[in-house]
Scaffold this motif. Sequence first.
Motif, PDB file in Angstrom:
ATOM      1  N   ILE A 177       0.266  -1.133   0.277  1.00  0.00           N
ATOM      2  CA  ILE A 177       0.509   0.066   0.194  1.00  0.00           C
ATOM      3  C   ILE A 177       0.609   1.341  -0.013  1.00  0.00           C
ATOM      4  O   ILE A 177       1.227   1.525   0.799  1.00  0.00           O
ATOM      5  CB  ILE A 177      -0.714  -0.038   1.348  1.00  0.00           C
ATOM      6  CG1 ILE A 177      -1.635  -1.387   1.193  1.00  0.00           C
ATOM      7  CG2 ILE A 177      -1.595   1.097   1.026  1.00  0.00           C
ATOM      8  CD1 ILE A 177      -2.579  -1.485   2.375  1.00  0.00           C
ATOM      9  N   PRO A 178       0.863   2.159  -0.588  1.00  0.00           N
ATOM     10  CA  PRO A 178       1.522   3.437  -0.893  1.00  0.00           C
ATOM     11  C   PRO A 178       1.381   3.953   0.446  1.00  0.00           C
ATOM     12  O   PRO A 178       0.631   3.982   0.845  1.00  0.00           O
ATOM     13  CB  PRO A 178       1.015   3.959  -2.367  1.00  0.00           C
ATOM     14  CG  PRO A 178       0.308   3.518  -2.260  1.00  0.00           C
ATOM     15  CD  PRO A 178       0.019   2.167  -2.538  1.00  0.00           C
ATOM     16  N   LEU A 180       2.002   7.078   2.193  1.00  0.00           N
ATOM     17  CA  LEU A 180       1.817   8.642   1.768  1.00  0.00           C
ATOM     18  C   LEU A 180       0.010   8.232   1.322  1.00  0.00           C
ATOM     19  O   LEU A 180      -1.040   9.016   1.735  1.00  0.00           O
ATOM     20  CB  LEU A 180       2.188   9.563   1.176  1.00  0.00           C
ATOM     21  CG  LEU A 180       2.204  11.200   1.951  1.00  0.00           C
ATOM     22  CD1 LEU A 180       2.558  11.309   3.000  1.00  0.00           C
ATOM     23  CD2 LEU A 180       3.108  12.225   1.056  1.00  0.00           C
ATOM     24  N   LEU A 181      -0.724   7.653   0.126  1.00  0.00           N
ATOM     25  CA  LEU A 181      -1.439   7.555  -0.797  1.00  0.00           C
ATOM     26  C   LEU A 181      -1.978   7.148   0.707  1.00  0.00           C
ATOM     27  O   LEU A 181      -3.998   7.531   1.347  1.00  0.00           O
ATOM     28  CB  LEU A 181      -1.199   6.927  -1.759  1.00  0.00           C
ATOM     29  CG  LEU A 181      -2.958   7.464  -2.146  1.00  0.00           C
ATOM     30  CD1 LEU A 181      -3.214   8.587  -2.603  1.00  0.00           C
ATOM     31  CD2 LEU A 181      -2.267   6.557  -3.977  1.00  0.00           C
ATOM     32  N   GLY A 182      -1.547   6.336   0.797  1.00  0.00           N
ATOM     33  CA  GLY A 182      -2.979   5.546   2.202  1.00  0.00           C
ATOM     34  C   GLY A 182      -3.380   6.110   3.592  1.00  0.00           C
ATOM     35  O   GLY A 182      -4.533   5.847   4.035  1.00  0.00           O
ATOM     36  N   MET A 184      -3.442   8.953   3.473  1.00  0.00           N
ATOM     37  CA  MET A 184      -4.287  10.001   3.056  1.00  0.00           C
ATOM     38  C   MET A 184      -5.450   9.752   2.853  1.00  0.00           C
ATOM     39  O   MET A 184      -6.770   9.989   3.512  1.00  0.00           O
ATOM     40  CB  MET A 184      -4.144  10.878   1.631  1.00  0.00           C
ATOM     41  CG  MET A 184      -3.481  11.722   2.055  1.00  0.00           C
ATOM     42  SD  MET A 184      -2.127  12.696   0.976  1.00  0.00           S
ATOM     43  CE  MET A 184      -3.314  13.337  -0.083  1.00  0.00           C
ATOM     44  N   VAL A 185      -6.223   8.736   2.332  1.00  0.00           N
ATOM     45  CA  VAL A 185      -7.113   7.286   2.924  1.00  0.00           C
ATOM     46  C   VAL A 185      -8.015   7.866   4.221  1.00  0.00           C
ATOM     47  O   VAL A 185      -9.096   7.957   4.292  1.00  0.00           O
ATOM     48  CB  VAL A 185      -7.421   6.420   1.827  1.00  0.00           C
ATOM     49  CG1 VAL A 185      -8.781   5.386   1.911  1.00  0.00           C
ATOM     50  CG2 VAL A 185      -6.430   6.713   0.165  1.00  0.00           C
ATOM     51  N   ILE A 186      -7.245   7.251   4.680  1.00  0.00           N
ATOM     52  CA  ILE A 186      -7.289   7.069   6.411  1.00  0.00           C
ATOM     53  C   ILE A 186      -7.429   8.110   6.556  1.00  0.00           C
ATOM     54  O   ILE A 186      -8.978   8.407   6.829  1.00  0.00           O
ATOM     55  CB  ILE A 186      -6.389   6.765   7.104  1.00  0.00           C
ATOM     56  CG1 ILE A 186      -6.096   5.367   7.153  1.00  0.00           C
ATOM     57  CG2 ILE A 186      -6.628   6.339   8.852  1.00  0.00           C
ATOM     58  CD1 ILE A 186      -5.025   4.647   7.868  1.00  0.00           C
ATOM     59  N   LEU A 205       0.781   1.635   8.535  1.00  0.00           N
ATOM     60  CA  LEU A 205       1.827   1.625   7.392  1.00  0.00           C
ATOM     61  C   LEU A 205       2.479   2.012   7.177  1.00  0.00           C
ATOM     62  O   LEU A 205       3.187   1.256   6.251  1.00  0.00           O
ATOM     63  CB  LEU A 205       0.788   3.052   6.249  1.00  0.00           C
ATOM     64  CG  LEU A 205      -1.390   2.859   5.891  1.00  0.00           C
ATOM     65  CD1 LEU A 205      -1.423   4.032   5.057  1.00  0.00           C
ATOM     66  CD2 LEU A 205      -1.613   0.832   5.104  1.00  0.00           C
ATOM     67  N   THR A 266       8.774  14.644   8.381  1.00  0.00           N
ATOM     68  CA  THR A 266       7.752  14.917   6.656  1.00  0.00           C
ATOM     69  C   THR A 266       6.951  14.776   6.553  1.00  0.00           C
ATOM     70  O   THR A 266       5.772  15.779   5.833  1.00  0.00           O
ATOM     71  CB  THR A 266       8.791  14.294   5.610  1.00  0.00           C
ATOM     72  OG1 THR A 266      10.614  14.193   5.899  1.00  0.00           O
ATOM     73  CG2 THR A 266       9.093  15.164   5.226  1.00  0.00           C
ATOM     74  N   ALA A 269       4.514  17.248   7.528  1.00  0.00           N
ATOM     75  CA  ALA A 269       3.976  18.112   7.245  1.00  0.00           C
ATOM     76  C   ALA A 269       3.618  18.193   6.120  1.00  0.00           C
ATOM     77  O   ALA A 269       2.970  19.148   4.953  1.00  0.00           O
ATOM     78  CB  ALA A 269       5.715  18.465   6.885  1.00  0.00           C
ATOM     79  N   VAL A 270       3.910  17.347   5.074  1.00  0.00           N
ATOM     80  CA  VAL A 270       3.556  17.142   3.677  1.00  0.00           C
ATOM     81  C   VAL A 270       1.457  16.811   4.114  1.00  0.00           C
ATOM     82  O   VAL A 270       0.717  17.339   3.250  1.00  0.00           O
ATOM     83  CB  VAL A 270       3.956  16.491   2.253  1.00  0.00           C
ATOM     84  CG1 VAL A 270       2.906  15.595   1.810  1.00  0.00           C
ATOM     85  CG2 VAL A 270       5.408  15.999   2.915  1.00  0.00           C
ATOM     86  N   LEU A 274      -1.296  19.658   2.511  1.00  0.00           N
ATOM     87  CA  LEU A 274      -1.719  19.111   1.719  1.00  0.00           C
ATOM     88  C   LEU A 274      -3.183  19.053   2.176  1.00  0.00           C
ATOM     89  O   LEU A 274      -4.638  19.333   1.219  1.00  0.00           O
ATOM     90  CB  LEU A 274      -2.067  17.863   0.821  1.00  0.00           C
ATOM     91  CG  LEU A 274      -0.525  17.027   0.566  1.00  0.00           C
ATOM     92  CD1 LEU A 274      -0.263  16.163  -0.138  1.00  0.00           C
ATOM     93  CD2 LEU A 274      -0.631  17.875  -1.171  1.00  0.00           C
ATOM     94  N   ILE A 276      -4.786  17.123   4.878  1.00  0.00           N
ATOM     95  CA  ILE A 276      -5.249  16.628   4.519  1.00  0.00           C
ATOM     96  C   ILE A 276      -4.883  16.173   6.271  1.00  0.00           C
ATOM     97  O   ILE A 276      -5.308  15.092   7.569  1.00  0.00           O
ATOM     98  CB  ILE A 276      -5.099  14.521   3.910  1.00  0.00           C
ATOM     99  CG1 ILE A 276      -5.583  15.659   2.720  1.00  0.00           C
ATOM    100  CG2 ILE A 276      -5.950  13.447   4.514  1.00  0.00           C
ATOM    101  CD1 ILE A 276      -5.603  14.428   1.769  1.00  0.00           C
TER     102      ILE A 276
ATOM    103  N   PHE B 146       7.263  20.164  -0.666  1.00  0.00           N
ATOM    104  CA  PHE B 146       6.839  21.493  -0.833  1.00  0.00           C
ATOM    105  C   PHE B 146       7.960  22.701  -1.216  1.00  0.00           C
ATOM    106  O   PHE B 146       7.686  23.954  -1.931  1.00  0.00           O
ATOM    107  CB  PHE B 146       5.430  21.420  -0.939  1.00  0.00           C
ATOM    108  CG  PHE B 146       6.118  21.129   0.955  1.00  0.00           C
ATOM    109  CD1 PHE B 146       5.157  19.797   1.916  1.00  0.00           C
ATOM    110  CD2 PHE B 146       6.098  22.610   1.823  1.00  0.00           C
ATOM    111  CE1 PHE B 146       5.663  19.621   3.008  1.00  0.00           C
ATOM    112  CE2 PHE B 146       5.829  22.156   3.075  1.00  0.00           C
ATOM    113  CZ  PHE B 146       5.467  20.707   3.519  1.00  0.00           C
ATOM    114  N   THR B 247       3.235   8.408  -6.722  1.00  0.00           N
ATOM    115  CA  THR B 247       2.483   9.387  -4.966  1.00  0.00           C
ATOM    116  C   THR B 247       3.212  10.538  -4.679  1.00  0.00           C
ATOM    117  O   THR B 247       2.487  11.188  -3.880  1.00  0.00           O
ATOM    118  CB  THR B 247       2.570   8.385  -3.347  1.00  0.00           C
ATOM    119  OG1 THR B 247       2.590   6.680  -3.824  1.00  0.00           O
ATOM    120  CG2 THR B 247       1.706   8.751  -2.678  1.00  0.00           C
ATOM    121  N   LEU B 269     -10.122  12.030  -3.744  1.00  0.00           N
ATOM    122  CA  LEU B 269     -10.130  12.320  -2.113  1.00  0.00           C
ATOM    123  C   LEU B 269     -10.475  12.903  -1.425  1.00  0.00           C
ATOM    124  O   LEU B 269     -11.665  12.777  -0.489  1.00  0.00           O
ATOM    125  CB  LEU B 269      -8.344  11.547  -1.879  1.00  0.00           C
ATOM    126  CG  LEU B 269      -8.206  11.187  -1.389  1.00  0.00           C
ATOM    127  CD1 LEU B 269      -6.541  11.206  -0.917  1.00  0.00           C
ATOM    128  CD2 LEU B 269      -8.566   9.946  -0.333  1.00  0.00           C
TER     129      LEU B 269
END
Lengths: 333, 309
Positions: A177-178, A180-182, A184-186, A205, A266, A269-270, A274, A276, B146, B247, B269
């Motif tokens: 499971i990626p 950062l993307l994972g 974000m989904v949560i 994750l 990091t 912060a990312v 974003l 999220i 960023f 990603t 999302l």
Amino acid sequence: MPEPQEPQAAATAPNSPDAGPAAGAAVPSQGAPVAVAVAEAGPAPGRPRSLWSDAWHDLRRRPSFVIPALIILLLLVIAVFPGWFTSASPRAADLTNHYLQKPQLTHFFSPEWLGYNQQGQSVYARIIYGTRASIVIGLSVTVLVMIFGSLVGMLAGYFGGWVDTVLSRLTDIFLGIPFLLGTMVILVSFDTRSEWTVTLALAFLGWTTIARVMRGSVIAVKQADYVAAARSLGAGTWRILMRHILPNAVAPVIVVGMVALGGYITAEAVLSFLGIGLSDPAISWGADINRAQERIRNAPHILLYPSILLSITILSFLMLGDAVRDALDPKLR
Amino acid sequence: MGRYVVRRLLQMIPVFIGATFIVFMMMYALPGDPVRALWGERAPDEAQMAALKADLGLDDPILLQYWHYLTGLLQGDFGTQISSRREVIDVIGDALPATIRLTVLAFTITVVVGIGLGLIAGLRAGGKTDGLILFVTLLLISVPVFVIGYLYQTYLGVKWDLIKPTVQDSEDWGQLLLPALVLASLSLAYVARLTRTSIVENRRADYMRTAKAKGLSARRAVTVHLLRNSLIPVVTFLGVDLGNLATGAIVTEGIFNIHGIGNTVFHALNSREGSTVVGIVTFIILVYLVVTLIVDLLYAVLDPRIRYA
């Protein structure tokens, strides 16, 4: 299947000089010069220095360890007692303090030191109070991940067989499971996100790397003579795991965990950047940088200072991890 | 070799099912209703909403929904977008070319500059150049992507006017250069440091002494013997990294406004477009699995001692 990272990480474990009285004879050839050097430099001839005190001895005179360690100490103090460093409230918004005013770089530690943001809040107060979120999330994700990842890795490595198969496949699944993307989904499904929501999402994750490193390390350690000795003396599985395997297998895990800590800061912060990550009223460097980007052309200071502090924080943790790895890895000496 | 590939492909199946299942659960079992979101601020028409949900199969138990999704996947059906009723595979197809171009460019920069810097630093280990490269790469790792994005955009793009600061046309490679640099900077730093460590470890290996003893030029000994042997950990990292670039592109594509996979999944999302998110994440997982398999096969090419039964 070749996994070059594992044997490399595991190689530090069996060289541990505190492996017991038998270790002197059992150290593999590449570790032998180290053991000799330790014996010569050690204070008392009777008791050889352990891997950890040896590393500490080596570390405390290295600037690449001392400087980041001091910075991190300062960051910890800021995170616990932000009020000691600024009198301004990070949430007090006074629009007479216009964001286009130039920062008063000579007014050290005063609210106008690093200028104001679009809401008329002191940028300096914001970055001081924003420290806590980054530090708390970084530390607690690392602790959670180390506990859970080590447990999974230790069980898989020690028991082998079907336990190993099941746990390793589970690790593979989560690794697929990626990251950062994972998270974000949560996180996107929560309307308000506190430090703990973000921490749990990252830890959910993030444990896979630690589990893999621990598994490799345990496999390398469990064949050691002192484990067989403990077993023949009638020690229980739990006791062998906790008293004999864990202390000798944990070094590479700690190194990976320390380097990962910077990565979790990091990631927070990312995520906050974003939109999220942490939600208002929490103060986060990432979220502040996100709000600053629309004014980057005429008021770059709003973006610059949180970015600098964020980068210094991540840099310090990475350098600390690097220094500790060098000190624990006898191959690099 | 053939048997190894088959075994690896079989091992991928549970990993793929498990990973997509977890993502599916995270997207649908957590709060938030994509159908309700279609009405936005307005009060929804209950009957219409119920009909739409039944039509999309969102009333079924979650496990049944996943079963339908999985069987659909086997027939190449990644699902349907809820708001636009477009096929998710078409949405991916629209966004993919920009991301592929960006990834190819970033990956090339990573490989060329990263391995180059690592080689220079590793051969001069302990020297001033080495120290400088180590410091710069550590800086690149610790400055979040960023911030690097805005720094490059402001300085390279606007103030010094070297590269185009924004992307109007994602088919123009020149415009993609800046975002690719941003996307590459983190991986580049890791690759440089990994290559350096590996070179330093192997520089005094027996085969290097043999190469020198039999009269090979330093250049040939380094490129043919040292580099090839040192690249295995680097290739591992590059493989994982290539799987993650999509990603990583979320932030970069956002800053430079590129219509790619990252941007699409981010907007999906935020509007709780469950089927789009799950479809794209499934796609990314597939890419990741294929890339890791290729990496494992590459080991044997780099190091003939590694054989697959």
